[in-house]
Design an enzyme around this catalytic site. Structure first.
Site, mmCIF file in Angstrom:
data_model
loop_
_atom_site.group_PDB
_atom_site.id
_atom_site.type_symbol
_atom_site.label_atom_id
_atom_site.label_comp_id
_atom_site.label_asym_id
_atom_site.label_seq_id
_atom_site.Cartn_x
_atom_site.Cartn_y
_atom_site.Cartn_z
ATOM 1 N N ASN A 90 -47.096 30.676 -25.498
ATOM 2 C CA ASN A 90 -48.203 30.173 -26.308
ATOM 3 C C ASN A 90 -48.509 31.046 -27.523
ATOM 4 O O ASN A 90 -49.198 30.589 -28.440
ATOM 5 C CB ASN A 90 -49.424 30.081 -25.363
ATOM 6 N N TYR A 157 -45.850 27.000 -40.916
ATOM 7 C CA TYR A 157 -46.434 26.696 -39.599
ATOM 8 C C TYR A 157 -45.884 25.372 -39.061
ATOM 9 O O TYR A 157 -45.399 25.299 -37.926
ATOM 10 C CB TYR A 157 -47.960 26.628 -39.739
#
Ligand SMILES: NC(=O)c1ccc[n+]([C@@H]2O[C@H](COP(=O)([O-])OP(=O)(O)OC[C@H]3O[C@@H](n4cnc5c(N)ncnc54)[C@H](OP(=O)(O)O)[C@@H]3O)[C@@H](O)[C@H]2O)c1
Length: 254
Positions: A90, A157
């Site tokens: 994560n 991103y």
């Protein structure tokens, strides 16, 4: 509840936000948890919180860019808790943002390294241990950005996080026969440090809030519940998915 009783889990990016909330819920659900991130003090306070609530966790601080760090997290899970069943990979960064014509090669590469390559390195070392236990569950944190939604100024991103979906599918196909399930979770906006960094004015926050059908952003705990589902036997036939938990952002045009 005890949906993860007897399971051993690694959570990266556990020092704050979605990872921290998920590590806590994994422990509440009965898992023994190895927590990782760079900020040692935050990890130690998390381990103490989990222990105070009756759970078990150990911390190892490090940088997910290092392959040795992933080896060490897996070794710790095996040494302390006897194996590995679940990995929530994560850890992530927004990376260099702004008009793409001004983004540096180094800034673009950093997002790819932390958000994508590090996830590959993690899975590379985790899956073998899961196979020894007869299977397991790997979950990557992707995002709705670059999948069902596009914003200007976040090319690094979006590219790095949508790459995780390809990685998810490839690993799910490769290791399904060995009962290792691999899924990506795709949050909408979640109220964490990263969200506040991206949305640092009330105008930006209300713009983002309005993108969601539910007209609010998520709490990290809401993502944690979805990750527990993917980690648990409740999701025993779920693999290779890009699992949106986005408050309806993908279907909202108003
Ligand atoms: N918040 C949102 O709206 C949203 C939406 C979609 C997806 N996501 C994704 O959710 C994940 C968690 O983010 P968050 O929102 O919970 O924000 P956060 O609180 O900023 O968490 C990011 C985590 O990643 C860790 N991390 C970053 N770089 C690292 C590195 N090089 N090595 C080790 N750990 C590293 C951080 O720990 P240290 O700083 O201690 O190393 C921190 O624990 C990220 O992958 C993010 O892209 C967030």
């Amino acid at each position: 509840m005890s949906r993860l009783n007897g399971k051993v889990a690694i959570v990266t990016g556990a020092s704050s936000g979605i990872g921290r909330a998920t590590a806590k819920l994994f422990a509440v659900e009965g898992a023994k948890v190895v927590v990782g991130a760079r900020r040692k003090a935050e990890l130690e306070s998390l381990v103490a919180e989990i222990a105070a609530a009756g759970g078990q966790a150990v911390a190892l601080a490090g940088d997910v860019r290092s392959e040795d760090y992933h080896r060490a997290l897996v070794a710790l899970a095996v040494e302390q808790f006897g194996g590995l069943d679940i990995a929530f990979n994560n850890a992530g960064i927004l990376g260099e943002a702004g008009p793409t014509t001004g983004v540096s090669e180094a800034g673009f590469a950093e997002a790819l390294t932390i958000n994508l390559t590090a996830s590959f390195l993690a899975a590379k070392h985790q899956i073998g241990e899961m196979v020894k236990r007869g299977g397991g569950s790997v979950i990557f944190t992707s995002t709705f950005v670059g999948f069902s939604f596009a914003f200007p100024g976040v090319a690094a991103y979006a590219a790095s996080k949508s790459g995780l979906i390809g990685l998810t599918q490839a690993l799910a196909a490769e290791f399904g026969q060995q009962n290792v399930r691999v899924n990506a979770i795709l949050p909408g906006a979640v109220d964490t440090d990263m969200y506040r960094e991206m949305n640092d004015t009330s105008d930006k926050q209300s713009f983002i809030t309005n993108l969601h059908a539910l007209k609010r952003v998520a709490a990290p705990e809401e993502l944690a519940r979805s990750v527990v589902y993917l980690a648990s036997d409740d999701a025993s036939f779920v693999t290779g998915t890009a699992s949106l938990v986005d408050g309806g952002a993908s279907i909202t045009r108003t």
